[in-house]
Design a protein around this motif. Structure first.
Motif: not given
Length: 208
Positions: A33-40, A78-80, A124-132, A149-157
Motif C-alpha cells: 500500500i505504501k509503495t502504491m501511494v508513493m507511485l500515485e 523509459q521502461n527502466y 518516471l514513465d513507470l509509476p503511471g503504467k504500474i498503477l494502470q 508482477m506488474c512489470l511482467k504484465l506490462l511486458g517490461i523486465s
C-alpha cells in the motif's frame, strides 16, 4: 502523547514541509500500500522528472555515482528499473517463513524478476503504467515482488546495473575504499557507520 518517532516526524514536516502522509496503518504487511501511494504521488506530481530513487533509511546513497549512472547514454530513459535484481526467486510455501504465500494467493512457483525493495531506480514513465495494470493483479504484501508482477504484465523486465557492486543489500562490513568508490546504494548498520562510509567515499583516496 506522541512517540519520539511521531514527534520527530511532526518537527520534520513543520520545518521542511517534505512529508507525505496517507490514511493507512504503516506496517510491514502494508508495504505494498505504501509503495502504491508513493507511485500515485509520483505520477501526479513528478511528471517533469526523469527518474526516481526509492531507498530505505538504512541505505547509504552515493549521489555522484547515481547521477553518473543516470546520465550514462546507455541508461534507458523509459521502461527502466534497476537495482539488485532477483531472478527466478521462488515463492515461499513454508507457513513458518516470513514471506510465505499459499497457492490460492499466487499459484506460480516463482516470481517474475524484480529489484529488491531496499533500493531501486525507475524512470518516471513507470509509476503511471504500474498503477494502470495494478488493478488487474491481486496484491501481495511483498511489495518489490508485486512490482515485478506488474512489470511482467506490462511486458517490461528490470535491468541489472552495469556493475553488480552498485547495489549491495547484504554487505560484509567493513567495506573497502574501493567498494565505496563504486557503490550507488549499500545497506548500513548504524548512523555512525553510514556517516563514516560517506566521508570515506568523498575522500581523496576513494578509488580502486
Amino acid at each position: 502523547m506522541l512517540t519520539s518517532s511521531k514527534r520527530n516526524s511532526v518537527q520534520e514536516n513543520h520545518q521542511h514541509h517534505d512529508l507525505i502522509q496517507s490514511d493507512f496503518l504503516d506496517s510491514y504487511r502494508n508495504l505494498t500500500i505504501k509503495t502504491m501511494v508513493m507511485l500515485e504521488w509520483l505520477a501526479a506530481h513528478c511528471t517533469n522528472a526523469a527518474y526516481v530513487l526509492k531507498i530505505d533509511s538504512v541505505m547509504l546513497v552515493h549521489v555522484p555515482n547515481l547521477v553518473k549512472l543516470l546520465l550514462d547514454p546507455g541508461t534507458a530513459e523509459q521502461n527502466y528499473m534497476t537495482g539488485l535484481v532477483r531472478w527466478h526467486s521462488p515463492v515461499m510455501r513454508d507457513p513458518s517463513n516470513k514471506f510465505y504465500l499459499p497457492t490460492d494467493i499466487i499459484a506460480v512457483p516463482e516470481y517474475p524478476p524484480f529489484p529488491l525493495g531496499r533500493g531501486y531506480v525507475m524512470s518516471l514513465d513507470l509509476p503511471g503504467k504500474i498503477l494502470q495494470v495494478s488493478t488487474q493483479i491481486k496484491p501481495i504484501f511483498i511489495e518489490d515482488a508485486y512490482l515485478g508482477m506488474c512489470l511482467k504484465l506490462l511486458g517490461i523486465s528490470p535491468t541489472n546495473p552495469p556493475e553488480n557492486t552498485m547495489f549491495i543489500v547484504d554487505p560484509v562490513h567493513p567495506l573497502s575504499t574501493c567498494s565505496l568508490s563504486k557503490v550507488i546504494a549499500v545497506t548500513t548498520t548504524s548512523i555512525p557507520q553510514m556517516t563514516g562510509y560517506w566521508e570515506t567515499s568523498r575522500g581523496p583516496d576513494a578509488e580502486c
